[in-house]
Design a protein around this motif. Structure first.
Motif, PDB file in Angstrom:
ATOM      1  N   CYS A 151      -6.279   2.491   0.828  1.00  0.00           N
ATOM      2  CA  CYS A 151      -6.318   2.515   2.297  1.00  0.00           C
ATOM      3  C   CYS A 151      -7.070   1.292   2.815  1.00  0.00           C
ATOM      4  N   GLU A 160      -4.434  10.573  -5.760  1.00  0.00           N
ATOM      5  CA  GLU A 160      -3.896  11.417  -4.695  1.00  0.00           C
ATOM      6  C   GLU A 160      -3.879  10.691  -3.362  1.00  0.00           C
ATOM      7  N   SER A 161      -4.924   9.905  -3.089  1.00  0.00           N
ATOM      8  CA  SER A 161      -4.980   9.144  -1.841  1.00  0.00           C
ATOM      9  C   SER A 161      -3.964   8.017  -1.842  1.00  0.00           C
ATOM     10  N   LYS A 163      -1.203   7.632  -3.438  1.00  0.00           N
ATOM     11  CA  LYS A 163       0.201   8.041  -3.457  1.00  0.00           C
ATOM     12  C   LYS A 163       0.676   8.541  -2.106  1.00  0.00           C
ATOM     13  N   ASN A 164      -0.240   8.763  -1.170  1.00  0.00           N
ATOM     14  CA  ASN A 164       0.138   9.327   0.124  1.00  0.00           C
ATOM     15  C   ASN A 164      -0.186   8.407   1.299  1.00  0.00           C
ATOM     16  N   LYS A 166       0.367   5.833   4.307  1.00  0.00           N
ATOM     17  CA  LYS A 166       1.436   5.629   5.287  1.00  0.00           C
ATOM     18  C   LYS A 166       1.260   4.268   5.964  1.00  0.00           C
ATOM     19  N   ARG A 175      -1.437  -0.161   5.528  1.00  0.00           N
ATOM     20  CA  ARG A 175      -1.342   1.234   5.083  1.00  0.00           C
ATOM     21  C   ARG A 175      -2.687   1.962   5.205  1.00  0.00           C
ATOM     22  N   CYS A 177      -4.666   6.095   4.800  1.00  0.00           N
ATOM     23  CA  CYS A 177      -4.605   7.419   4.183  1.00  0.00           C
ATOM     24  C   CYS A 177      -4.584   8.528   5.218  1.00  0.00           C
ATOM     25  N   SER A 178      -4.955   8.221   6.460  1.00  0.00           N
ATOM     26  CA  SER A 178      -5.034   9.259   7.486  1.00  0.00           C
ATOM     27  C   SER A 178      -4.952   8.648   8.875  1.00  0.00           C
TER      28      SER A 178
END
Length: 204
Positions: A151, A160-161, A163-164, A166, A175, A177-178
């Motif tokens: 991020c 986990e972070s 791979k997700n 956005k 990109r 993470c949230s």
């Protein structure tokens, strides 16, 4: 108002790429970003515009680093540093700059830093300019720079972070993470986001 035609090409690799010279060439993994930032009113001369450009590139460097799950351009390790090599035509009626950004695991020591020096020599051959001095990036002993695949704000390197993550929906680059991290970065990110005109991915 005068504006700059700025092309930033970010090079790297992914875990699927061959670990030999086949990863290079016309289809080399990269993203080509066209930006059209506007010069400030106090940047009239070539010297003033170069000085402004240095600051602008520093401010958008995070966006160019944290836009994909980059591995090192020259090996299979995760990319943690970016090295910029620039060519400019500020003297033209329409000023133009090309930036070649190399995503690497280590820009200072080791075999990948030697590959960077070869790339710098090639840019020098093509432009007729002296090779750029590679920066000696300061860091504390044992400290690592954030992964390009993390991020842009919190740099969480957990699988986990990563791979997700956005991408920003507007520029399709940076990109997060949230939503919280994206909002926290907007004051900085908006300068880049609002000047991005086109993004071309070479990521087969």
């Amino acid at each position: 108002m005068a504006y700059l035609e700025l092309l930033v090409i970010v090079y790297g690799s992914c875990s699927r790429d061959p670990n030999d010279d086949d990863r290079f060439g016309p289809e080399q993994r990269r993203v080509e970003i066209t930006l059209n930032p506007t010069f400030p009113d106090n940047a009239k001369t070539i010297v003033q515009r170069h000085k402004w450009l240095q600051g602008f590139l520093l401010r958008i460097a995070k966006d160019m680093k944290h836009n994909r799950n980059w591995r090192c351009e020259f090996c299979t390790k995760h990319a943690r540093e970016t090295n910029w090599m620039n060519t400019s035509w500020m003297h033209l009626p329409q000023p133009r700059v090309h930036c070649y950004v190399h995503s690497v695991c280590n820009a200072v020591t080791g075999p990948c830093s030697e590959q960077l020096r070869l790339a710098s020599a090639e840019i020098s051959r093509l432009t007729g300019m002296p090779p750029a001095e590679l920066p000696q990036i300061p860091s504390k002993k044992g400290e690592k720079f954030p992964m390009s695949s993390s991020c842009a704000v919190c740099h969480n390197e957990a699988d986990e972070s990563r791979k997700n993550l956005k991408q920003c929906a507007k520029c399709e680059l940076t990109r997060y993470c949230s939503v919280d991290c994206q909002r926290a970065d907007w004051t900085r990110h908006k300068e880049c986001c609002k000047t991005v005109k086109e993004v071309k991915w070479h990521w087969n």
